[in-house]
Structures are given as C-alpha cells and as structure tokens.
Motif scaffolding. Structure first.
Motif, PDB file in Angstrom:
ATOM      1  N   MET A   1       0.913  -1.551   0.339  1.00 13.84           N
ATOM      2  CA  MET A   1       0.057  -0.119   0.297  1.00 13.84           C
ATOM      3  C   MET A   1       0.809   1.191  -0.475  1.00 13.84           C
ATOM      4  O   MET A   1       2.156   1.922   0.730  1.00 13.84           O
ATOM      5  N   LYS A   2       0.587   2.272  -0.633  1.00 20.77           N
ATOM      6  CA  LYS A   2       1.038   3.489  -0.865  1.00 20.77           C
ATOM      7  C   LYS A   2       1.131   4.211   0.119  1.00 20.77           C
ATOM      8  O   LYS A   2      -0.025   4.175   0.831  1.00 20.77           O
ATOM      9  N   ASP A   3       2.209   4.953   0.302  1.00 20.18           N
ATOM     10  CA  ASP A   3       1.448   6.145   1.388  1.00 20.18           C
ATOM     11  C   ASP A   3       1.542   7.625   1.221  1.00 20.18           C
ATOM     12  O   ASP A   3       1.557   7.537  -0.365  1.00 20.18           O
ATOM     13  N   ILE A   4       1.225   8.507   1.743  1.00 19.99           N
ATOM     14  CA  ILE A   4       0.449   9.591   1.037  1.00 19.99           C
ATOM     15  C   ILE A   4       1.680  10.683  -0.004  1.00 19.99           C
ATOM     16  O   ILE A   4       1.569  10.622  -0.507  1.00 19.99           O
ATOM     17  N   ALA A   5       2.677  10.231   0.829  1.00 15.19           N
ATOM     18  CA  ALA A   5       4.330  11.139   0.155  1.00 15.19           C
ATOM     19  C   ALA A   5       4.148  10.290  -1.705  1.00 15.19           C
ATOM     20  O   ALA A   5       4.613  10.612  -2.357  1.00 15.19           O
ATOM     21  N   ASP A   6       4.229   9.112  -1.238  1.00 13.71           N
ATOM     22  CA  ASP A   6       3.891   7.936  -2.797  1.00 13.71           C
ATOM     23  C   ASP A   6       3.272   8.560  -3.807  1.00 13.71           C
ATOM     24  O   ASP A   6       3.288   8.509  -4.922  1.00 13.71           O
ATOM     25  N   LEU A   7       2.008   8.485  -3.385  1.00 16.52           N
ATOM     26  CA  LEU A   7       0.642   8.852  -3.882  1.00 16.52           C
ATOM     27  C   LEU A   7       1.132  10.635  -4.889  1.00 16.52           C
ATOM     28  O   LEU A   7       0.443  11.156  -5.903  1.00 16.52           O
TER      29      LEU A   7
END
Length: 154
Positions: free
Chosen positions: A1-7
């Motif tokens: 699952m991606k974290d907000i920084a990845d998004l």
C-alpha cells in the motif's frame, strides 16, 4: 500500500518538488475516495482544504436563480481543485461535487498555510504550482465569455 508521499510523487502538481518539501506538505494531506454526488465543499462554506484529483472527475458548480446548479468547469485526473484556502476570508466560491468515483489527495488548508508562513520557501513552491493552472482557467473562462458574447451578437 502506498503512503501519502508516494501518492504525491505521482501527481503532476508535485512534480519536481524536493523530498524535504514533499515530506513537509504530505503531513497536511490524506487520501480520500468520493462517491458520485459527494460534495467536496459548498459555496459560502469555510474553505479549509484543497484537492489533487488522482482519478475521477469533480463538477464545479454555482447556483443560478431560476436555473439551479450550473456546472462551469469539470476538474479531472491530474488537476487541482480549490484555491480559496489561500485567500482570506477562506470561504468557498462554488460547490464542488464528484460526478464519478473520484480518488483525491485532500490537504488541510490551515495546516499547509501554517507551513507556508513558517517557511517562505515552501510557500513559494506552492504558489509556483497554484498560479499556472489558475491563470490557465482564467484565460479559458475569458475565451468562453468572448465566445458567448460573439454568439449573442450574431
């Protein structure tokens, strides 16, 4: 699952943003999913957030007496939504309603304003990213208005 920084790294708005600033602004953001018909904000309400649309579409609407809700712009994937969090008195200028399943990154405007005030470099980076799409929308609205004027005089 991606974290907000990845998004954030995969959204055009944050393209070229250094990792330190990205991490700083990510602290004011969260991932949201909106169903068709969900409102992101309402005209006249407190403007305490803005959105980076990752997938989907949001209609920007205003109420026209005798006509009802009028969609004047549709914001789509890769675009930003909401600049009223930047301008006192921080009130929404229009309704914003998801018209299809929409995934977005929602920013807490008060949190981000605080970070921009504390670090003018961050504020400048945000302004560099907000101003071009706003100017483009203003130019588009101008051309649309000119077209309506020409049609009325034809």
């Amino acid at each position: 699952m991606k974290d907000i920084a990845d998004l954030l790294r995969h959204h055009p708005f944050t393209e070229g943003l250094d990792e330190e600033t990205l991490a700083l602004v990510a602290g004011c953001a969260k991932n949201v999913v909106l169903q068709p018909g969900d409102y992101l904000h309402r005209e006249g309400a407190a403007a305490d957030s803005f959105y980076l649309v990752r997938h989907g579409a949001v209609a920007l609407e205003t109420f026209v007496p005798g006509r009802g809700a009028f969609t004047f712009l549709t914001v789509k994937s890769g675009e930003i939504l909401g600049a009223d969090w930047l301008i006192p008195p921080y009130r929404s200028s229009f309704d914003a309603r998801a018209i299809e399943l929409t995934r977005a990154i929602a920013f807490d405007g008060k949190c981000l304003r605080g970070k921009c005030e504390a670090d003018p470099r961050v504020g400048y980076e945000m302004m560099k990213r907000f101003i071009p799409p706003l100017v483009k929308r203003l130019q588009s609205a101008r051309m649309q208005a000119l077209g309506m004027y020409d049609a009325a005089n034809a």
